[in-house]
Motif scaffolding. Structure first.
Motif, PDB file in Angstrom:
ATOM      1  N   THR A 152     -37.997  13.871  21.808  1.00  0.00           N
ATOM      2  CA  THR A 152     -37.692  15.021  20.951  1.00  0.00           C
ATOM      3  C   THR A 152     -36.828  15.992  21.748  1.00  0.00           C
ATOM      4  O   THR A 152     -36.714  15.875  22.974  1.00  0.00           O
ATOM      5  CB  THR A 152     -38.969  15.747  20.499  1.00  0.00           C
ATOM      6  N   GLU A 153     -36.272  16.927  21.031  1.00  0.00           N
ATOM      7  CA  GLU A 153     -35.406  17.897  21.706  1.00  0.00           C
ATOM      8  C   GLU A 153     -36.161  18.651  22.805  1.00  0.00           C
ATOM      9  O   GLU A 153     -35.578  19.023  23.809  1.00  0.00           O
ATOM     10  CB  GLU A 153     -34.835  18.877  20.674  1.00  0.00           C
ATOM     11  N   SER A 154     -37.469  18.847  22.619  1.00  0.00           N
ATOM     12  CA  SER A 154     -38.260  19.603  23.606  1.00  0.00           C
ATOM     13  C   SER A 154     -38.291  18.897  24.965  1.00  0.00           C
ATOM     14  O   SER A 154     -38.373  19.530  26.002  1.00  0.00           O
ATOM     15  CB  SER A 154     -39.684  19.799  23.098  1.00  0.00           C
ATOM     16  N   VAL A 155     -38.207  17.582  24.930  1.00  0.00           N
ATOM     17  CA  VAL A 155     -38.234  16.791  26.164  1.00  0.00           C
ATOM     18  C   VAL A 155     -37.074  17.171  27.080  1.00  0.00           C
ATOM     19  O   VAL A 155     -37.194  17.203  28.295  1.00  0.00           O
ATOM     20  CB  VAL A 155     -38.160  15.280  25.811  1.00  0.00           C
ATOM     21  N   THR A 156     -35.964  17.465  26.443  1.00  0.00           N
ATOM     22  CA  THR A 156     -34.760  17.708  27.228  1.00  0.00           C
ATOM     23  C   THR A 156     -34.583  19.181  27.582  1.00  0.00           C
ATOM     24  O   THR A 156     -33.744  19.531  28.398  1.00  0.00           O
ATOM     25  CB  THR A 156     -33.528  17.261  26.415  1.00  0.00           C
ATOM     26  N   ARG A 176     -32.064   1.767  24.323  1.00  0.00           N
ATOM     27  CA  ARG A 176     -31.494   2.719  23.372  1.00  0.00           C
ATOM     28  C   ARG A 176     -32.370   3.974  23.330  1.00  0.00           C
ATOM     29  O   ARG A 176     -33.580   3.903  23.503  1.00  0.00           O
ATOM     30  CB  ARG A 176     -31.410   2.084  21.994  1.00  0.00           C
ATOM     31  N   ILE A 177     -31.729   5.112  23.055  1.00  0.00           N
ATOM     32  CA  ILE A 177     -32.461   6.372  22.994  1.00  0.00           C
ATOM     33  C   ILE A 177     -32.263   6.989  21.615  1.00  0.00           C
ATOM     34  O   ILE A 177     -31.137   7.062  21.118  1.00  0.00           O
ATOM     35  CB  ILE A 177     -31.910   7.403  24.021  1.00  0.00           C
ATOM     36  N   SER A 178     -33.368   7.425  21.002  1.00  0.00           N
ATOM     37  CA  SER A 178     -33.178   8.163  19.754  1.00  0.00           C
ATOM     38  C   SER A 178     -33.787   9.551  19.857  1.00  0.00           C
ATOM     39  O   SER A 178     -34.762   9.779  20.582  1.00  0.00           O
ATOM     40  CB  SER A 178     -33.739   7.394  18.561  1.00  0.00           C
ATOM     41  N   LEU A 179     -33.190  10.472  19.145  1.00  0.00           N
ATOM     42  CA  LEU A 179     -33.661  11.852  19.108  1.00  0.00           C
ATOM     43  C   LEU A 179     -34.505  12.009  17.851  1.00  0.00           C
ATOM     44  O   LEU A 179     -33.978  11.999  16.734  1.00  0.00           O
ATOM     45  CB  LEU A 179     -32.446  12.787  19.111  1.00  0.00           C
ATOM     46  N   ASP A 180     -35.826  12.114  18.082  1.00  0.00           N
ATOM     47  CA  ASP A 180     -36.818  12.156  17.006  1.00  0.00           C
ATOM     48  C   ASP A 180     -36.902  13.574  16.428  1.00  0.00           C
ATOM     49  O   ASP A 180     -36.589  14.536  17.122  1.00  0.00           O
ATOM     50  CB  ASP A 180     -38.178  11.771  17.616  1.00  0.00           C
ATOM     51  N   ASP A 181     -37.364  13.665  15.184  1.00  0.00           N
ATOM     52  CA  ASP A 181     -37.602  14.970  14.542  1.00  0.00           C
ATOM     53  C   ASP A 181     -36.365  15.851  14.632  1.00  0.00           C
ATOM     54  O   ASP A 181     -36.471  17.076  14.796  1.00  0.00           O
ATOM     55  CB  ASP A 181     -38.797  15.700  15.201  1.00  0.00           C
ATOM     56  N   LYS A 201     -32.833  10.802  14.377  1.00  0.00           N
ATOM     57  CA  LYS A 201     -33.818  10.601  13.309  1.00  0.00           C
ATOM     58  C   LYS A 201     -33.974  11.912  12.544  1.00  0.00           C
ATOM     59  O   LYS A 201     -34.386  12.920  13.110  1.00  0.00           O
ATOM     60  CB  LYS A 201     -35.163  10.145  13.896  1.00  0.00           C
ATOM     61  N   ILE A 202     -33.627  11.866  11.267  1.00  0.00           N
ATOM     62  CA  ILE A 202     -33.755  13.059  10.423  1.00  0.00           C
ATOM     63  C   ILE A 202     -35.232  13.329  10.195  1.00  0.00           C
ATOM     64  O   ILE A 202     -35.958  12.460   9.707  1.00  0.00           O
ATOM     65  CB  ILE A 202     -33.081  12.850   9.044  1.00  0.00           C
ATOM     66  N   ASP A 203     -35.682  14.510  10.549  1.00  0.00           N
ATOM     67  CA  ASP A 203     -37.106  14.809  10.440  1.00  0.00           C
ATOM     68  C   ASP A 203     -37.584  14.768   8.992  1.00  0.00           C
ATOM     69  O   ASP A 203     -36.875  15.158   8.066  1.00  0.00           O
ATOM     70  CB  ASP A 203     -37.410  16.184  11.033  1.00  0.00           C
ATOM     71  N   GLN A 204     -38.814  14.308   8.833  1.00  0.00           N
ATOM     72  CA  GLN A 204     -39.361  14.155   7.485  1.00  0.00           C
ATOM     73  C   GLN A 204     -39.490  15.479   6.739  1.00  0.00           C
ATOM     74  O   GLN A 204     -39.489  15.497   5.504  1.00  0.00           O
ATOM     75  CB  GLN A 204     -40.711  13.430   7.534  1.00  0.00           C
ATOM     76  N   SER A 205     -39.536  16.584   7.455  1.00  0.00           N
ATOM     77  CA  SER A 205     -39.645  17.886   6.773  1.00  0.00           C
ATOM     78  C   SER A 205     -38.386  18.199   5.960  1.00  0.00           C
ATOM     79  O   SER A 205     -38.447  18.972   5.008  1.00  0.00           O
ATOM     80  CB  SER A 205     -39.906  18.999   7.791  1.00  0.00           C
ATOM     81  N   PHE A 206     -37.257  17.599   6.330  1.00  0.00           N
ATOM     82  CA  PHE A 206     -36.033  17.815   5.546  1.00  0.00           C
ATOM     83  C   PHE A 206     -35.918  16.822   4.396  1.00  0.00           C
ATOM     84  O   PHE A 206     -35.143  17.022   3.475  1.00  0.00           O
ATOM     85  CB  PHE A 206     -34.788  17.690   6.435  1.00  0.00           C
ATOM     86  N   VAL A 207     -36.671  15.728   4.512  1.00  0.00           N
ATOM     87  CA  VAL A 207     -36.575  14.676   3.495  1.00  0.00           C
ATOM     88  C   VAL A 207     -37.508  14.969   2.308  1.00  0.00           C
ATOM     89  O   VAL A 207     -37.167  14.712   1.154  1.00  0.00           O
ATOM     90  CB  VAL A 207     -36.901  13.294   4.110  1.00  0.00           C
ATOM     91  N   ARG A 208     -38.670  15.539   2.628  1.00  0.00           N
ATOM     92  CA  ARG A 208     -39.735  15.717   1.630  1.00  0.00           C
ATOM     93  C   ARG A 208     -39.215  16.298   0.312  1.00  0.00           C
ATOM     94  O   ARG A 208     -39.466  15.759  -0.747  1.00  0.00           O
ATOM     95  CB  ARG A 208     -40.836  16.619   2.213  1.00  0.00           C
TER      96      ARG A 208
END
Ligand code: C2E
Ligand code: MG
Ligand code: MG
Ligand code: MG
Length: 282
Positions: A152-156, A176-181, A201-208
């Motif tokens: 996640t962005e917080s990791v970085t 491979r690396i993906s940026l979650d949430d 990865k598009i966070d589920q809060s934007f998809v709902r």
């Protein structure tokens, strides 16, 4: 009377504080033993390409089955595992188990499958993270290109310079690396240029509420466009309905994950899904 009430309130307050602390303490005690007691299990959630209809990969999601507490949600124990550092051995177990599983699915004829594993900030701070990942890949004979690590962005955030170095080392292994949430954190968009990321990865809060909330729709649509223009893969999370699927697909998102396709399932049930030959084309 006021004094009495005050004292009662105070007692109530301390009692519940103690209960919280007690609960946390016993949860922590249980958590320390969970690995040795074999109480963890991985569930897997399919990631699908809605153009081809195929399952191209799975995300490994940790589950804790405690004999008396029952199924404990990762949302409640992962923060505690992070805080106590227990996430480090647990995270290594997750990676090893996920790699063993993908190896066995490759051998069973599903040779294209990738596996995504979540990495916590605490793991990312470990000096030997890259060596650990390399060792697990070697020991399980999994080719690095089949492994995706989700951060996640917080990791970085803690140390951007170091994050770039570590991510490049992982990338150079072939992982491979993906940026979650994506979109929920604090990182600057300009980092995307410097981080060797493959997937957003598009966070589920934007998809709902994507079909009813104009802001969510605008954000999700922008993330898809951003990914495309930066040549990144984009996966939408939390796709629960046909409407979500259609809306995202119409905006150029072809890779998705969510209850609409499948909930996270035990390995055996995932295997049954593969065997059924079920496809998910739009
Ligand atoms: P995440 O990595 O963003 O995982 C996606 C979460 O969304 C999962 O929750 C998944 O079950 C849930 N989900 C999937 N499809 C849908 C959907 O259509 N609708 C809704 N409402 N939810 C959906 P889960 O398994 O409870 O995991 C929660 C979080 O715990 C994960 O979020 C991840 O941050 C963390 N986590 C899980 N396993 C691990 C692990 O092995 N290591 C680490 N460090 N974190 C983990
Ligand atoms: Mg994830
Ligand atoms: Mg996520
Ligand atoms: Mg999440």
């Amino acid at each position: 009377r006021a004094k009495e009430r005050g004292r009662n309130n105070y007692q109530l307050y301390t009692t519940s504080m103690n209960e919280d602390a007690m609960q946390k303490l016993s949860l922590e005690r249980y958590l320390r033993k969970a690995l040795g007691l074999d109480e963890f299990v991985l569930f897997y959630q399919p990631q699908v390409n809605v153009q081809s209809g195929e399952i191209f990969g799975v995300e490994a999601l940790l589950r804790w089955k405690h004999p008396t507490l029952g199924m404990v949600s990762p949302a409640s124990f992962i923060p505690l595992a992070e805080e106590t550092g227990l996430i480090v051995p647990i995270g290594e177990w997750v990676l090893r188990t996920a790699c063993e599983q993908i190896k066995s699915w490759h051998a069973a004829g599903y040779g294209h499958l990738t596996v995504a594993v979540n990495l916590s900030a605490r793991q990312f701070q470990q000096e030997d993270l890259v060596e650990m990942v390399q060792r697990v890949l070697e020991e399980t004979s999994v080719e690095p290109r089949f492994l995706e690590l989700e951060i996640t962005e917080s990791v970085t955030m803690h140390n951007v310079e170091r994050a770039i170095v570590i991510l490049n080392e992982l990338k150079n292994l072939g992982i491979r690396i993906s940026l979650d949430d994506f979109g929920t954190g604090y990182s600057s968009l300009s980092y995307l240029k410097h981080f060797p990321i493959h997937t957003l990865k598009i966070d589920q809060s934007f998809v709902r509420d994507i079909t009813t909330d104009a802001d969510d729709a605008a954000i999700a649509t922008s993330v898809i466009a951003l990914a495309h223009s930066l040549n990144l893969q984009v996966v939408a999370e939390g796709v629960e309905t046909e409407e979500h699927l259609r809306y995202l697909a119409a905006r150029g998102c072809v890779e998705m994950q969510g209850y609409h396709f499948s909930r996270p399932l035990p390995a055996q049930e995932i295997e049954a899904l593969f065997q059924s030959g079920k496809t998910f084309a739009l």
